[in-house]
Write an enzyme that holds these catalytic residues in place. Sequence first.
Site, mmCIF file in Angstrom:
data_model
loop_
_atom_site.group_PDB
_atom_site.id
_atom_site.type_symbol
_atom_site.label_atom_id
_atom_site.label_comp_id
_atom_site.label_asym_id
_atom_site.label_seq_id
_atom_site.Cartn_x
_atom_site.Cartn_y
_atom_site.Cartn_z
ATOM 1 N N ASN A 36 -4.252 34.401 -15.812
ATOM 2 C CA ASN A 36 -3.629 33.818 -14.624
ATOM 3 C C ASN A 36 -3.664 32.307 -14.841
ATOM 4 O OD1 ASN A 36 -2.892 32.930 -12.110
ATOM 5 N ND2 ASN A 36 -4.522 33.996 -10.986
ATOM 6 N N ARG A 38 -0.253 37.132 -14.776
ATOM 7 C CA ARG A 38 0.178 36.999 -13.390
ATOM 8 C C ARG A 38 1.297 35.958 -13.373
ATOM 9 N NH1 ARG A 38 -3.533 35.954 -8.210
ATOM 10 N NH2 ARG A 38 -1.865 36.166 -6.684
ATOM 11 N N HIS A 66 1.830 37.294 -2.996
ATOM 12 C CA HIS A 66 0.595 38.086 -2.927
ATOM 13 C C HIS A 66 0.859 39.567 -3.206
ATOM 14 C CE1 HIS A 66 -0.978 34.810 0.021
ATOM 15 N NE2 HIS A 66 -1.383 34.537 -1.207
ATOM 16 N N HIS A 73 -3.693 39.811 4.109
ATOM 17 C CA HIS A 73 -4.288 39.150 2.932
ATOM 18 C C HIS A 73 -4.669 37.740 3.383
ATOM 19 C CE1 HIS A 73 -4.604 38.109 -1.452
ATOM 20 N NE2 HIS A 73 -4.489 36.907 -0.903
ATOM 21 N N ARG A 100 -1.992 24.831 3.568
ATOM 22 C CA ARG A 100 -0.538 24.916 3.796
ATOM 23 C C ARG A 100 -0.245 25.185 5.264
ATOM 24 N NH1 ARG A 100 0.549 29.469 -0.394
ATOM 25 N NH2 ARG A 100 -1.305 28.970 -1.609
ATOM 26 N N MET A 137 -12.959 28.507 5.440
ATOM 27 C CA MET A 137 -13.260 29.134 6.735
ATOM 28 C C MET A 137 -14.759 29.120 7.036
ATOM 29 S SD MET A 137 -12.115 30.458 9.455
ATOM 30 C CE MET A 137 -10.401 30.943 9.312
ATOM 31 N N GLY A 190 -10.498 37.737 4.851
ATOM 32 C CA GLY A 190 -10.342 39.087 5.394
ATOM 33 C C GLY A 190 -11.495 40.010 5.017
ATOM 34 N N GLU A 237 -6.562 41.836 -7.778
ATOM 35 C CA GLU A 237 -5.260 41.599 -8.409
ATOM 36 C C GLU A 237 -5.344 41.759 -9.928
ATOM 37 O OE1 GLU A 237 -5.878 38.455 -5.933
ATOM 38 O OE2 GLU A 237 -3.791 38.193 -5.332
#
Length: 404
Positions: free
Chosen positions: A9, A94, A182, A211, A244, A287, A333, A383
């Site tokens: 990635n 990816r 995603h 997500h 964002r 968060m 999440g 992923e």
Amino acid sequence: MDDHVITLNAGSSSIKFALYANGDEWPKMLATGQIEALGLIPEFEVRRAGDKNKTKRTLDGADAPKNHSDGVKIILGWLESAFPGLRVGAVGHRVVHGGKKYSHPTVVDDAVLRDLESFTPLAPLHEPPNVAGIVAAKKAFPGVPQIACFDTAFHRTQPFVADTYGLAPQFYDEGVRRYGFHGLSYEYITRRLADIAGQNADITNRVIICHLGSGASLAGAKRGKGISCTLGFSPLEGLPMGTRCGQIDPGVLLYLMQQKQMSASEISDLLYKKSGLKGMSGVSNDMRDLEASADPRARQAIDYFIYRIQREIGSLMAALGGLDTLVFTAGIGSNSPTVRAEVCQGLGWAGVELDGQANKSRGTELISAANSRVRVYCLQTDEEAMIAQHTLRVAGLAKAVAAE
Ligand code: AMP
């Protein structure tokens, strides 16, 4: 039989990688790692499966990789010394954007590589490093198939109305579409959900997946197929994210340009890097910091995040014609019982009721109350495993052929 696959990635200044062995259903992860700060003073971090901690070292002096090609060589060197007898059968990448053409993982030949380069205007920050990673891996692993796995592919099943903006058809035709992102995470979660559902197919009927990571989005899926996503043409639409902005009236952009004389790159910097949780709170994009902060602006940022998630769940429920299953995944999440509880608290009208204990108990997957009309799950996304599985299958190496 070439038994190993590597997933890569490649970002603008980083390369994340993982090594997998061919497995029965899901490939088996053997090691993960990353090189960060490519071109500066890079850090190389690795962790073998089963190790508790990562091993980290600085790559300085003559060792310091200057570009993706140097970085891939260093990764390969470490893998060969850590896993004697390593036989790499394929490399999976990816790739953030597959344009309107690619709806499945694809072997990268010269023509595909040219297509990927041509998608740069659609994803100017992400596509060039993704392509650089593929070029570097082609050089480091001559003759080994390189497989591109797209973050947009999952959403290519969405109907026209979820794929378009209210613009004249010429824009849709030239590629101004709601691509969604995603997708590898959404695909992994829908596969996990199908495993969990077994014979109880109702669970996969009408699903909303949240997500929520440093990038955040929601997607609606019917029986494993994407029908709508909150992310659109770029990774800016929908929910507010770490840095964002999420949904914004295009009139705001005109105001910034016409009244504040902001340039395109200043606006891009504002919307991508200085907005969302970080911009609103002035505290952090993380968060955990916001949850721990006493600053009222941190609380406002969380409130806005929760409000937008709830609104988008309502909107996706309308698109799905109801809701059977709600899934939380990605960094926030999976790890924040507080965010999950706050989102669900406003969704009693939709038949969502959490089991407070299950929600707080780490590792519990089914977190809805026994009488909840909607099942609620907290699932870890993966992923890399999704890329590894696609790569084995597309390269013809898979032991068990996974259904498309
Ligand atoms: P991801 O992009 O999926 O890796 O998610 C990264 C984000 O997850 C971080 O920026 C944090 O905001 C969030 N996160 C990780 N752990 C926790 C936690 N225990 N509580 C709340 N948020 C978390």
